[in-house]
Design an enzyme around this catalytic site. Sequence first.
Site, mmCIF file in Angstrom:
data_model
loop_
_atom_site.group_PDB
_atom_site.id
_atom_site.type_symbol
_atom_site.label_atom_id
_atom_site.label_comp_id
_atom_site.label_asym_id
_atom_site.label_seq_id
_atom_site.Cartn_x
_atom_site.Cartn_y
_atom_site.Cartn_z
ATOM 1 N N TYR A 59 0.871 -1.183 0.000
ATOM 2 C CA TYR A 59 0.000 0.000 0.000
ATOM 3 C C TYR A 59 0.902 1.226 0.000
ATOM 4 O O TYR A 59 1.413 1.636 1.043
ATOM 5 C CB TYR A 59 -0.899 -0.030 1.238
ATOM 6 C CG TYR A 59 -2.216 0.696 1.081
ATOM 7 C CD1 TYR A 59 -2.378 1.745 0.180
ATOM 8 C CD2 TYR A 59 -3.314 0.338 1.862
ATOM 9 C CE1 TYR A 59 -3.583 2.391 0.050
ATOM 10 C CE2 TYR A 59 -4.530 0.986 1.747
ATOM 11 C CZ TYR A 59 -4.664 2.009 0.833
ATOM 12 O OH TYR A 59 -5.860 2.674 0.709
ATOM 13 N N ASN A 93 -14.675 0.989 -2.115
ATOM 14 C CA ASN A 93 -15.045 0.847 -0.718
ATOM 15 C C ASN A 93 -15.744 2.127 -0.252
ATOM 16 O O ASN A 93 -15.925 2.341 0.933
ATOM 17 C CB ASN A 93 -13.825 0.584 0.179
ATOM 18 C CG ASN A 93 -12.933 1.799 0.333
ATOM 19 O OD1 ASN A 93 -12.032 1.999 -0.480
ATOM 20 N ND2 ASN A 93 -13.158 2.625 1.340
ATOM 21 N N HIS A 127 -10.538 -4.022 1.932
ATOM 22 C CA HIS A 127 -10.112 -2.670 2.259
ATOM 23 C C HIS A 127 -9.327 -2.665 3.564
ATOM 24 O O HIS A 127 -9.484 -3.540 4.408
ATOM 25 C CB HIS A 127 -11.370 -1.796 2.386
ATOM 26 C CG HIS A 127 -11.165 -0.477 3.046
ATOM 27 N ND1 HIS A 127 -11.488 -0.254 4.369
ATOM 28 C CD2 HIS A 127 -10.689 0.694 2.580
ATOM 29 C CE1 HIS A 127 -11.231 1.002 4.679
ATOM 30 N NE2 HIS A 127 -10.742 1.596 3.615
ATOM 31 N N SER A 128 -8.473 -1.650 3.721
ATOM 32 C CA SER A 128 -7.702 -1.511 4.955
ATOM 33 C C SER A 128 -7.720 -0.072 5.413
ATOM 34 O O SER A 128 -7.746 0.853 4.597
ATOM 35 C CB SER A 128 -6.254 -1.956 4.724
ATOM 36 O OG SER A 128 -5.418 -1.584 5.805
ATOM 37 N N LYS A 162 -2.142 5.038 -3.282
ATOM 38 C CA LYS A 162 -3.173 5.969 -2.833
ATOM 39 C C LYS A 162 -2.970 7.275 -3.595
ATOM 40 O O LYS A 162 -2.025 8.015 -3.347
ATOM 41 C CB LYS A 162 -3.071 6.210 -1.331
ATOM 42 C CG LYS A 162 -4.060 7.227 -0.792
ATOM 43 C CD LYS A 162 -5.486 6.733 -0.890
ATOM 44 C CE LYS A 162 -5.808 5.735 0.194
ATOM 45 N NZ LYS A 162 -7.230 5.301 0.159
ATOM 46 N N ASP A 169 -5.883 4.261 -6.429
ATOM 47 C CA ASP A 169 -7.072 4.655 -5.671
ATOM 48 C C ASP A 169 -7.035 6.148 -5.385
ATOM 49 O O ASP A 169 -6.436 6.592 -4.403
ATOM 50 C CB ASP A 169 -7.128 3.879 -4.355
ATOM 51 C CG ASP A 169 -8.267 4.349 -3.439
ATOM 52 O OD1 ASP A 169 -9.198 4.999 -3.951
ATOM 53 O OD2 ASP A 169 -8.212 4.051 -2.232
ATOM 54 N N PRO A 170 -7.691 6.980 -6.224
ATOM 55 C CA PRO A 170 -7.717 8.426 -5.975
ATOM 56 C C PRO A 170 -8.825 8.886 -5.039
ATOM 57 O O PRO A 170 -9.018 10.102 -4.878
ATOM 58 C CB PRO A 170 -7.909 8.998 -7.379
ATOM 59 C CG PRO A 170 -8.716 7.965 -8.086
ATOM 60 C CD PRO A 170 -8.271 6.633 -7.535
#
Length: 418
Positions: free
Chosen positions: A145, A265, A316-317, A189, A217-218
């Site tokens: 991540y 998510n 998801h985290s 991210k 993931d924006p």
Amino acid sequence: MRITDITLTPVAFADPPLLNVMGVHEPFALRGILRMRCEDGVAGLGESYGDRAFLDQVRRVLPRLVGHDVFDLPGLRRLVVEELGGSVLTDEHGLIGGYSMRKTVASVYALFEVACLDAQGHAVGRPVADLLGGRARDAVEFSAYLFYKYGAHRGAPEDSWGPVLTPEALVDSARQMVGEYGFRSLKLKGGVFEPDQEIEAIHALAGAFPGHPLRLDPNAAWTPETAVRVAGELQEVLEYLEDPTPGIGGMAQVAARTPVPLATNMCVVDLGNVEPAFRARAIGVLLSDHHFWGGLRATQALSVTCESFGIGLSMHSNSHLGISLAAMVHVAAATPHLTYACDTHWPWKTEDVIVPGALEFREGAVAVPDGPGLGVEIDEDALARLHENYRRCGLTKRDDTMYMRQYVEDFIPHTARW
């Protein structure tokens, strides 16, 4: 087997200045650690959010649990519903979608359910994965991540990662993370810089890590038109694009115009969102999270729903500690329809509340603990130290935006900005 005592301990652990669409992480992340003591000396552990609003809801239910049978999970849920009534939390940091009564109940119940399952496992001498139906896999794969980040918190020395603000620095941080943990897929991210800079970063990662699946993931930072353009430029290298634009309607617009699977998510966060999202064909991958979907068994039910409709599943985290990671590993191991490596913030933390050694990353995966229950135990000294962190730091909720304004005075969140 009845509950005789239950305690909730808020903790805070060091968190780097990680950037996202809403701002930057504060110096400490907050979690709540639940310890449930039962008859015959059996105990169970749970972990979830640590912001005051959530902890207050949990505390409302605690007195009702003494005397409850840990094997009676339907009864446990009824207690939570009865006590919380119409309570609705809010998504303080704007990164996991809106809240509702259903989601509030699910989040509070999930914390208790994990502790009950841990206690059940200790009572019968079996891992939680066995209580969930048995292992579909012996180890659970996770994705690196990656974050853009500042080199240090305000007034603090530079951390071990240093600043990550360019594609070159991002590749260096990925090499560090992959080298230490062996991750075989990478997630960035995004939503921090203009889309073209993040496109460049993904291409840099693709060049440095050929064969590694990549995700971006924006957090809904883009308009549908921008999302379609970015997906087009990255369609040869992206495994999936996560929440490029806000809402089911916006996601459906993008999904109709790109072959890149869209994950979420943010726009599908409880069962009430499933039917409209699936009917609109807005997503190809759903990121589950037992902390707000209603626990481990609800996560398995969600996986069956996804499989039935041809939707991929990942996990998801948020910033978490070892009890949550153990719960994630057990439910992922017992869920056959898990089609992508899971997210985890694990590499970004330097502290924990569990005794070391139970959870180890090898080639990007964590083996299912063989011990009873979750297979982890509390480090009493560490728990006391992280509780003292909580007491001293003064934080009661996560607020990435206000903290970001210490770096950029006029900062506003980037949702649908580009």
